[in-house]
Design an enzyme around this catalytic site. Structure first.
Site, PDB file in Angstrom:
ATOM      1  N   LYS A  76     -81.634  37.457   0.934  1.00 56.07           N
ATOM      2  CA  LYS A  76     -80.974  37.592  -0.362  1.00 56.07           C
ATOM      3  C   LYS A  76     -79.862  36.587  -0.485  1.00 56.07           C
ATOM      4  O   LYS A  76     -79.086  36.475   0.469  1.00 56.07           O
ATOM      5  CB  LYS A  76     -80.425  39.019  -0.450  1.00 56.07           C
ATOM      6  CG  LYS A  76     -79.604  39.313  -1.663  1.00 56.07           C
ATOM      7  CD  LYS A  76     -79.040  40.693  -1.565  1.00 56.07           C
ATOM      8  CE  LYS A  76     -78.040  40.845  -2.683  1.00 56.07           C
ATOM      9  NZ  LYS A  76     -77.170  41.942  -2.510  1.00 56.07           N
ATOM     10  N   LYS A 112     -78.195  38.311   4.379  1.00 54.87           N
ATOM     11  CA  LYS A 112     -77.531  38.415   3.076  1.00 54.87           C
ATOM     12  C   LYS A 112     -76.374  37.427   3.052  1.00 54.87           C
ATOM     13  O   LYS A 112     -75.449  37.518   3.865  1.00 54.87           O
ATOM     14  CB  LYS A 112     -77.029  39.836   2.872  1.00 54.87           C
ATOM     15  CG  LYS A 112     -76.257  40.006   1.580  1.00 54.87           C
ATOM     16  CD  LYS A 112     -75.908  41.446   1.315  1.00 54.87           C
ATOM     17  CE  LYS A 112     -75.098  41.567   0.040  1.00 54.87           C
ATOM     18  NZ  LYS A 112     -74.691  42.936  -0.228  1.00 54.87           N
TER      19      LYS A 112
HETATM   20  C1  PBG Z   1     -73.723  45.725  -2.246  1.00 54.31           C
HETATM   21  C2  PBG Z   1     -74.697  44.840  -2.933  1.00 54.31           C
HETATM   22  C3  PBG Z   1     -74.469  43.694  -3.716  1.00 54.31           C
HETATM   23  C4  PBG Z   1     -75.722  43.296  -4.215  1.00 54.31           C
HETATM   24  C5  PBG Z   1     -76.664  44.195  -3.714  1.00 54.31           C
HETATM   25  N1  PBG Z   1     -76.009  45.121  -2.905  1.00 54.31           N
HETATM   26  C6  PBG Z   1     -73.214  43.010  -4.085  1.00 54.31           C
HETATM   27  C7  PBG Z   1     -72.421  42.276  -3.126  1.00 54.31           C
HETATM   28  O1  PBG Z   1     -72.713  42.166  -1.926  1.00 54.31           O
HETATM   29  O2  PBG Z   1     -71.404  41.789  -3.577  1.00 54.31           O
HETATM   30  C8  PBG Z   1     -75.984  42.137  -5.148  1.00 54.31           C
HETATM   31  C9  PBG Z   1     -77.200  42.273  -5.998  1.00 54.31           C
HETATM   32  C10 PBG Z   1     -77.290  41.342  -7.151  1.00 54.31           C
HETATM   33  O3  PBG Z   1     -76.477  40.409  -7.325  1.00 54.31           O
HETATM   34  O4  PBG Z   1     -78.236  41.522  -7.936  1.00 54.31           O
HETATM   35  N2  PBG Z   1     -73.065  45.165  -1.171  1.00 54.31           N
END
Ligand code: PBG
Length: 324
Positions: A248, A195
């Site tokens: 992601k 991520k």
């Molecule tokens: C929680 C999380 C996030 C997203 C999914 N889980 C936000 C982040 O890390 O700031 C982002 C999903 C999206 O942008 O569609 N940590």
């Protein structure tokens, strides 16, 4: 063999031959639909930067789930937005928390629907970071304890898959352990393994009201230039017991998906995030692109790169267009 013996254009002659030799095809089975749940009753708020996507109270969410279920979507990913936030994210692991309550209500009505819960503290902390803060730094090991409590509460509520998105080290093994110790050996873990600290999450942070109140997430989420490090993250999550690994965002990280596909045999999920959705919606509103074709092209490229599962806000819209 070269031209004129070989004419590659022969294989593009008409739609039927193109369909016959098609290498990649997205289907409804590939999709996971993300949903945002808020406290209260009978309320649906459209997210301004994500037209067509809502924050629903549980009763309203059940209505939308009925609709996507009829369209053939088999999996949802839930995010909770609690009434109150605090520095220890107590709303995340409260047995009466928004997500715990939502999962129970959804599983009661839709037994076969795969309910995936996002496991993170950022929607529940008043500072908006994904863990416990000490001296301005997110403390890894203390955060693991809260994640473990939260994971167990999701499993107890009936979640089929727990999806940790916090990027703390060691979370997968600690979650696997707490699940197994409590007889949830069939509850799966889909880890947000690679991520990235991405600007593509902007609209989500509005949606979930989870923007960090100071600093950024770069000390725990990955640095966008790195791919070998992503493979290490994935390798580690697999060793710790992840059933499914995730990359992601999706569109700017197709190379990471492809490299992971080459290297690992686990199911791979790709999350086409909020910013990917909003950019298409905005350009489409301006009349600058053909939205439906763009969405098919984007989602197909994610599968072509090697993803088995596509988490996308377009799931419902595309399922509708597929059923036409
Ligand atoms: C929680 C999380 C996030 C997203 C999914 N889980 C936000 C982040 O890390 O700031 C982002 C999903 C999206 O942008 O569609 N940590």
């Amino acid at each position: 063999m070269f031209y004129p013996i070989t004419r590659l254009r022969r294989l593009r002659l008409n739609q039927n031959i193109r369909d016959l030799i098609k290498e990649t095809e997205i289907t409804i089975n590939d999709f996971v639909y993300p949903m945002f749940i808020i406290p209260g009753n009978n309320k649906s708020e459209e997210i301004e930067s994500m037209p067509g996507i809502f924050r629903h109270t549980i009763d309203k969410a059940l209505g939308e789930i009925e609709e996507i279920n009829k369209l053939g979507i088999k999996a949802i990913l839930l995010f909770g937005i609690p009434e109150k936030k605090d520095d220890m994210a107590t709303g995340a692991y409260s047995k009466k928390g928004i997500i715990q309550h939502a999962v129970q209500s959804i599983k009661k009505e839709f037994k076969d629907l795969i309910v995936i819960t996002d496991l993170c503290l950022c929607e529940y902390t008043d500072h908006g970071h994904c863990g416990v803060i000490h001296d301005g730094y997110v403390d890894n090991d203390e955060t693991l304890e809260l994640l473990s409590l939260t994971a167990l509460s999701h499993a107890e509520a009936g979640a089929d898959i727990i999806a940790p998105s916090d990027m703390m080290d060691g979370r997968v093994s600690i979650i696997r352990e707490v699940l197994d110790d409590n007889n949830f050996e069939n509850t799966m873990i889909m880890s947000y393994s690679a991520k990235y600290a991405s600007a593509f999450y902007g609209p989500f942070r509005d949606a979930a009201k989870s923007a960090p109140q100071f600093g950024d997430r770069k000390s725990y989420q990955m640095d966008p230039p790195n791919i070998r490090e992503a493979l290490r993250e994935i390798e580690q999550d697999i060793e710790e017991g992840a059933d499914i690994v995730m990359i992601k965002p999706a569109l700017s990280y197709l190379d990471v998906i492809s490299a992971a596909r080459e290297e690992f045999n686990h199911p791979i999920a790709a999350y086409s995030v909020s910013g990917e959705y909003s950019m298409v919606k905005a350009a489409s509103k301006m009349g600058w692109i053909d939205e439906e074709r763009i969405v098919y092209e984007m989602l197909t490229s994610i599968k072509r790169a090697g993803a088995d599962i596509i988490i996308t806000y377009f799931a419902k819209q595309i399922a509708k267009s597929m059923s036409k």
